[in-house]
Design a protein around this motif. Structure first.
Motif, PDB file in Angstrom:
ATOM      1  N   PHE A  45       0.831  -1.204   0.000  1.00 61.76           N
ATOM      2  CA  PHE A  45       0.000   0.000   0.000  1.00 61.76           C
ATOM      3  C   PHE A  45       0.866   1.256   0.000  1.00 61.76           C
ATOM      4  O   PHE A  45       0.636   2.199  -0.763  1.00 61.76           O
ATOM      5  CB  PHE A  45      -0.926   0.001   1.217  1.00 61.76           C
ATOM      6  CG  PHE A  45      -1.669   1.288   1.412  1.00 61.76           C
ATOM      7  CD1 PHE A  45      -2.795   1.575   0.657  1.00 61.76           C
ATOM      8  CD2 PHE A  45      -1.235   2.232   2.344  1.00 61.76           C
ATOM      9  CE1 PHE A  45      -3.485   2.775   0.813  1.00 61.76           C
ATOM     10  CE2 PHE A  45      -1.906   3.431   2.511  1.00 61.76           C
ATOM     11  CZ  PHE A  45      -3.030   3.701   1.743  1.00 61.76           C
ATOM     12  N   LEU A  46       1.890   1.265   0.848  1.00 67.56           N
ATOM     13  CA  LEU A  46       2.762   2.431   0.920  1.00 67.56           C
ATOM     14  C   LEU A  46       3.543   2.614  -0.379  1.00 67.56           C
ATOM     15  O   LEU A  46       3.665   3.735  -0.891  1.00 67.56           O
ATOM     16  CB  LEU A  46       3.707   2.298   2.114  1.00 67.56           C
ATOM     17  CG  LEU A  46       3.034   2.433   3.485  1.00 67.56           C
ATOM     18  CD1 LEU A  46       3.988   1.979   4.593  1.00 67.56           C
ATOM     19  CD2 LEU A  46       2.570   3.863   3.741  1.00 67.56           C
ATOM     20  N   ASN A  47       4.071   1.509  -0.927  1.00 67.32           N
ATOM     21  CA  ASN A  47       4.782   1.594  -2.209  1.00 67.32           C
ATOM     22  C   ASN A  47       3.875   2.126  -3.314  1.00 67.32           C
ATOM     23  O   ASN A  47       4.291   2.981  -4.114  1.00 67.32           O
ATOM     24  CB  ASN A  47       5.318   0.227  -2.616  1.00 67.32           C
ATOM     25  CG  ASN A  47       6.520  -0.236  -1.805  1.00 67.32           C
ATOM     26  OD1 ASN A  47       6.940  -1.379  -1.893  1.00 67.32           O
ATOM     27  ND2 ASN A  47       7.087   0.655  -1.003  1.00 67.32           N
ATOM     28  N   ASP A  48       2.641   1.630  -3.359  1.00 68.36           N
ATOM     29  CA  ASP A  48       1.690   2.070  -4.384  1.00 68.36           C
ATOM     30  C   ASP A  48       1.366   3.555  -4.265  1.00 68.36           C
ATOM     31  O   ASP A  48       0.907   4.174  -5.242  1.00 68.36           O
ATOM     32  CB  ASP A  48       0.400   1.256  -4.301  1.00 68.36           C
ATOM     33  CG  ASP A  48       0.574  -0.183  -4.756  1.00 68.36           C
ATOM     34  OD1 ASP A  48       1.615  -0.486  -5.370  1.00 68.36           O
ATOM     35  OD2 ASP A  48      -0.327  -1.005  -4.481  1.00 68.36           O
ATOM     36  N   ASN A  49       1.587   4.113  -3.067  1.00 67.22           N
ATOM     37  CA  ASN A  49       1.296   5.533  -2.839  1.00 67.22           C
ATOM     38  C   ASN A  49       2.559   6.382  -2.740  1.00 67.22           C
ATOM     39  O   ASN A  49       2.542   7.484  -2.190  1.00 67.22           O
ATOM     40  CB  ASN A  49       0.451   5.691  -1.579  1.00 67.22           C
ATOM     41  CG  ASN A  49      -0.997   5.308  -1.801  1.00 67.22           C
ATOM     42  OD1 ASN A  49      -1.796   6.098  -2.302  1.00 67.22           O
ATOM     43  ND2 ASN A  49      -1.335   4.068  -1.463  1.00 67.22           N
ATOM     44  N   GLY A  50       3.679   5.851  -3.268  1.00 67.75           N
ATOM     45  CA  GLY A  50       4.878   6.651  -3.412  1.00 67.75           C
ATOM     46  C   GLY A  50       5.839   6.629  -2.248  1.00 67.75           C
ATOM     47  O   GLY A  50       6.842   7.346  -2.262  1.00 67.75           O
ATOM     48  N   ILE A  51       5.564   5.802  -1.222  1.00 76.74           N
ATOM     49  CA  ILE A  51       6.475   5.661  -0.093  1.00 76.74           C
ATOM     50  C   ILE A  51       7.346   4.443  -0.383  1.00 76.74           C
ATOM     51  O   ILE A  51       6.853   3.307  -0.373  1.00 76.74           O
ATOM     52  CB  ILE A  51       5.726   5.492   1.246  1.00 76.74           C
ATOM     53  CG1 ILE A  51       4.681   6.593   1.419  1.00 76.74           C
ATOM     54  CG2 ILE A  51       6.697   5.457   2.409  1.00 76.74           C
ATOM     55  CD1 ILE A  51       5.228   7.989   1.459  1.00 76.74           C
ATOM     56  N   THR A  52       8.634   4.644  -0.627  1.00 78.87           N
ATOM     57  CA  THR A  52       9.433   3.590  -1.250  1.00 78.87           C
ATOM     58  C   THR A  52      10.250   2.733  -0.282  1.00 78.87           C
ATOM     59  O   THR A  52      10.293   1.511  -0.432  1.00 78.87           O
ATOM     60  CB  THR A  52      10.387   4.213  -2.283  1.00 78.87           C
ATOM     61  OG1 THR A  52      11.163   5.243  -1.654  1.00 78.87           O
ATOM     62  CG2 THR A  52       9.592   4.839  -3.432  1.00 78.87           C
ATOM     63  N   ASN A  53      10.903   3.335   0.699  1.00 78.45           N
ATOM     64  CA  ASN A  53      11.829   2.584   1.551  1.00 78.45           C
ATOM     65  C   ASN A  53      11.088   2.045   2.776  1.00 78.45           C
ATOM     66  O   ASN A  53      11.140   2.615   3.862  1.00 78.45           O
ATOM     67  CB  ASN A  53      12.993   3.474   1.976  1.00 78.45           C
ATOM     68  CG  ASN A  53      14.110   2.686   2.643  1.00 78.45           C
ATOM     69  OD1 ASN A  53      14.088   1.457   2.687  1.00 78.45           O
ATOM     70  ND2 ASN A  53      15.095   3.394   3.175  1.00 78.45           N
ATOM     71  N   VAL A  54      10.382   0.930   2.583  1.00 76.99           N
ATOM     72  CA  VAL A  54       9.507   0.369   3.619  1.00 76.99           C
ATOM     73  C   VAL A  54      10.006  -1.012   4.021  1.00 76.99           C
ATOM     74  O   VAL A  54      10.331  -1.838   3.159  1.00 76.99           O
ATOM     75  CB  VAL A  54       8.049   0.261   3.120  1.00 76.99           C
ATOM     76  CG1 VAL A  54       7.149  -0.318   4.210  1.00 76.99           C
ATOM     77  CG2 VAL A  54       7.530   1.615   2.661  1.00 76.99           C
ATOM     78  N   ARG A  55      10.060  -1.258   5.309  1.00 73.50           N
ATOM     79  CA  ARG A  55      10.400  -2.582   5.827  1.00 73.50           C
ATOM     80  C   ARG A  55       9.249  -3.078   6.688  1.00 73.50           C
ATOM     81  O   ARG A  55       8.770  -2.373   7.573  1.00 73.50           O
ATOM     82  CB  ARG A  55      11.693  -2.526   6.646  1.00 73.50           C
ATOM     83  CG  ARG A  55      12.886  -2.033   5.838  1.00 73.50           C
ATOM     84  CD  ARG A  55      14.162  -2.018   6.634  1.00 73.50           C
ATOM     85  NE  ARG A  55      15.210  -1.277   5.937  1.00 73.50           N
ATOM     86  CZ  ARG A  55      16.414  -1.049   6.424  1.00 73.50           C
ATOM     87  NH1 ARG A  55      16.734  -1.495   7.637  1.00 73.50           N
ATOM     88  NH2 ARG A  55      17.303  -0.361   5.721  1.00 73.50           N
ATOM     89  N   GLU A  56       8.815  -4.301   6.406  1.00 73.13           N
ATOM     90  CA  GLU A  56       7.665  -4.891   7.102  1.00 73.13           C
ATOM     91  C   GLU A  56       8.113  -5.790   8.245  1.00 73.13           C
ATOM     92  O   GLU A  56       9.160  -6.439   8.161  1.00 73.13           O
ATOM     93  CB  GLU A  56       6.829  -5.722   6.130  1.00 73.13           C
ATOM     94  CG  GLU A  56       5.966  -4.926   5.204  1.00 73.13           C
ATOM     95  CD  GLU A  56       5.042  -5.814   4.393  1.00 73.13           C
ATOM     96  OE1 GLU A  56       3.963  -5.361   4.024  1.00 73.13           O
ATOM     97  OE2 GLU A  56       5.401  -6.986   4.131  1.00 73.13           O
ATOM     98  N   PHE A  57       7.274  -5.862   9.275  1.00 75.93           N
ATOM     99  CA  PHE A  57       7.524  -6.722  10.424  1.00 75.93           C
ATOM    100  C   PHE A  57       6.328  -7.620  10.698  1.00 75.93           C
ATOM    101  O   PHE A  57       5.175  -7.196  10.559  1.00 75.93           O
ATOM    102  CB  PHE A  57       7.722  -5.898  11.703  1.00 75.93           C
ATOM    103  CG  PHE A  57       9.013  -5.157  11.804  1.00 75.93           C
ATOM    104  CD1 PHE A  57      10.228  -5.772  11.589  1.00 75.93           C
ATOM    105  CD2 PHE A  57       9.008  -3.822  12.173  1.00 75.93           C
ATOM    106  CE1 PHE A  57      11.424  -5.071  11.729  1.00 75.93           C
ATOM    107  CE2 PHE A  57      10.189  -3.117  12.324  1.00 75.93           C
ATOM    108  CZ  PHE A  57      11.398  -3.741  12.097  1.00 75.93           C
ATOM    109  N   ASP A  58       6.610  -8.826  11.164  1.00 72.99           N
ATOM    110  CA  ASP A  58       5.652  -9.595  11.937  1.00 72.99           C
ATOM    111  C   ASP A  58       5.965  -9.313  13.408  1.00 72.99           C
ATOM    112  O   ASP A  58       7.036  -8.790  13.739  1.00 72.99           O
ATOM    113  CB  ASP A  58       5.791 -11.087  11.632  1.00 72.99           C
ATOM    114  CG  ASP A  58       4.585 -11.900  12.091  1.00 72.99           C
ATOM    115  OD1 ASP A  58       3.666 -11.324  12.718  1.00 72.99           O
ATOM    116  OD2 ASP A  58       4.569 -13.121  11.821  1.00 72.99           O
TER     117      ASP A  58
END
Length: 210
Positions: A45-58
């Protein structure tokens, strides 16, 4: 924005609009180019809205940045930005570990045993940032938003030294008066035998060093 220092990382607790505001995140990205941390399912969702450097956590996963260990921890809440995406992305809290001190950021949460679990896993938390607002009526809000008394109990469960309250005096989301949460939190901590100086309410934009 002009008054902010250099931002290296942004921690996102969940995807509700008052916690994941896309215009704000885009401006922070353009100015500072930080890492954005979020729960599972939020990266696309963030990438699709232009936020590129995202790291996901469980839950219980972690990363390191600028000498800080960023731990994604459980909380009791929910997610969703529309009518048909409830709970499709993960929500959570964070423990930020420095060389000698730790800070806990609760995000949005109801009261549950995760506070004790986190307190046992990270003994000696210096500062717990806990929500104290948007809690009335209890029949509706209790599962997802602690009230000031529950926040005080969570503070005790965590074993933290200082409590910085949040999630009040900003948006009118519930039935309690806006100026009630802080005095109620002071009284709740007093009942638990905590010193008055353990609660540290901050003015908007204030910086406090511990």
């Amino acid at each position: 924005m002009d008054n902010l220092p250099k931002i290296h990382a942004v921690i996102l607790s969940h995807n509700h609009y008052d916690h994941m505001d896309l215009p704000s995140l885009k401006e922070i990205q353009d100015r500072f180019h930080p890492v954005f941390y979020a729960g599972m399912g939020n990266k696309k969702f963030l990438n699709d809205n232009g936020i590129t450097n995202v790291r996901e956590f469980d839950w219980w996963e972690f990363d390191f940045i600028q000498g800080i260990k960023v731990n994604f921890t459980p909380t009791q809440h929910f997610s969703g930005r529309g009518l048909f995406d409830r709970d499709e992305t993960l929500w959570g809290s964070y423990v930020l570990e420095g060389k000698s001190k730790s800070v806990y950021f609760a995000g949005d949460t109801g009261y549950y045993s995760h506070f004790s679990e986190i307190g046992k896993k990270w003994p000696g938390i210096e500062v717990a940032i806990l929500p104290i607002g948007a809690y009335e009526p209890r029949w509706f809000m209790a599962p997802v938003h602690v009230d000031p008394e529950e926040a005080a109990q969570a503070f005790q469960d965590l074993g933290a030294k200082y409590m910085v309250p949040m999630h009040y005096m900003t948006f009118v989301l519930s039935d309690e008066k806006l100026d009630i949460p802080v005095p109620t939190a002071f009284k709740a901590l007093e009942k638990l035998g905590k010193p008055k100086e353990s609660l540290v309410p901050l003015k908007i934009g204030e910086t406090r060093f511990f």
